[in-house]
Write a protein that holds these residues in place. Structure first.
Motif, short mmCIF file in Angstrom:
data_model
loop_
_atom_site.label_atom_id
_atom_site.label_comp_id
_atom_site.label_asym_id
_atom_site.label_seq_id
_atom_site.Cartn_x
_atom_site.Cartn_y
_atom_site.Cartn_z
N SER A 150 42.53 -26.68 39.40
CA SER A 150 43.23 -27.96 39.61
C SER A 150 42.89 -28.97 38.53
O SER A 150 43.72 -29.81 38.16
CB SER A 150 42.90 -28.52 41.00
N THR A 151 41.70 -28.90 37.98
CA THR A 151 41.29 -29.79 36.90
C THR A 151 42.10 -29.51 35.64
O THR A 151 42.40 -30.42 34.86
CB THR A 151 39.79 -29.63 36.60
N LEU A 152 42.47 -28.26 35.45
CA LEU A 152 43.28 -27.89 34.29
C LEU A 152 44.76 -28.16 34.50
O LEU A 152 45.47 -28.56 33.58
CB LEU A 152 43.08 -26.41 33.98
N ILE A 153 45.23 -27.94 35.73
CA ILE A 153 46.65 -28.06 36.02
C ILE A 153 47.10 -29.52 36.08
O ILE A 153 48.22 -29.84 35.67
CB ILE A 153 47.00 -27.34 37.34
N GLN A 154 46.26 -30.41 36.58
CA GLN A 154 46.65 -31.81 36.77
C GLN A 154 47.17 -32.46 35.49
O GLN A 154 48.25 -33.05 35.51
CB GLN A 154 45.48 -32.60 37.35
N HIS A 205 44.95 -40.64 40.40
CA HIS A 205 44.13 -39.63 41.07
C HIS A 205 43.21 -38.93 40.08
O HIS A 205 42.04 -38.68 40.36
CB HIS A 205 45.04 -38.62 41.77
N LEU A 206 43.73 -38.63 38.89
CA LEU A 206 42.96 -37.94 37.87
C LEU A 206 41.76 -38.75 37.40
O LEU A 206 40.67 -38.20 37.21
CB LEU A 206 43.86 -37.60 36.67
#
Length: 98
Positions: free
Chosen positions: A4-8, A51-52
């Protein structure tokens, strides 16, 4: 590192592209539904970016902005659906008479 850290950031980048395309539809193609597409994905960019970076937003604010985004895309899609068939191209191109 979580996926999720990469996809965001990739998702935010795609949303930015969709905002730009929505604006191009509105300005260059002179289709008002482009404004609604741009607004919807612009809201998504702001939310996902906040959010990020860890900005805290109240649930009431989130509910309000997502309602606006949902209403915006509903209006945009309705305007696309309501266009006369003669202006619609794309998936049915070359299949006249079928």
């Amino acid at each position: 590192m979580e996926i999720s850290t990469l996809i965001q950031p990739v998702s935010i980048g795609i949303e930015v592209i969709l905002v730009i395309l929505g604006l191009a539809i509105a300005v260059r193609k002179k289709r008002c539904y482009g404004w609604y597409i741009a607004l919807t994905f612009g809201i998504y960019v702001v939310y996902d970016s906040a959010h990020l970076i860890g900005v805290q937003v109240s649930q009431n604010v989130l509910s309000g902005i997502f309602f606006i985004a949902t209403l915006s895309i509903l209006i945009g899609i309705w305007k696309i659906y309501s266009e006369p068939d003669s202006t619609v191209t794309g998936c049915n191109r070359g299949k006249e008479g079928q």
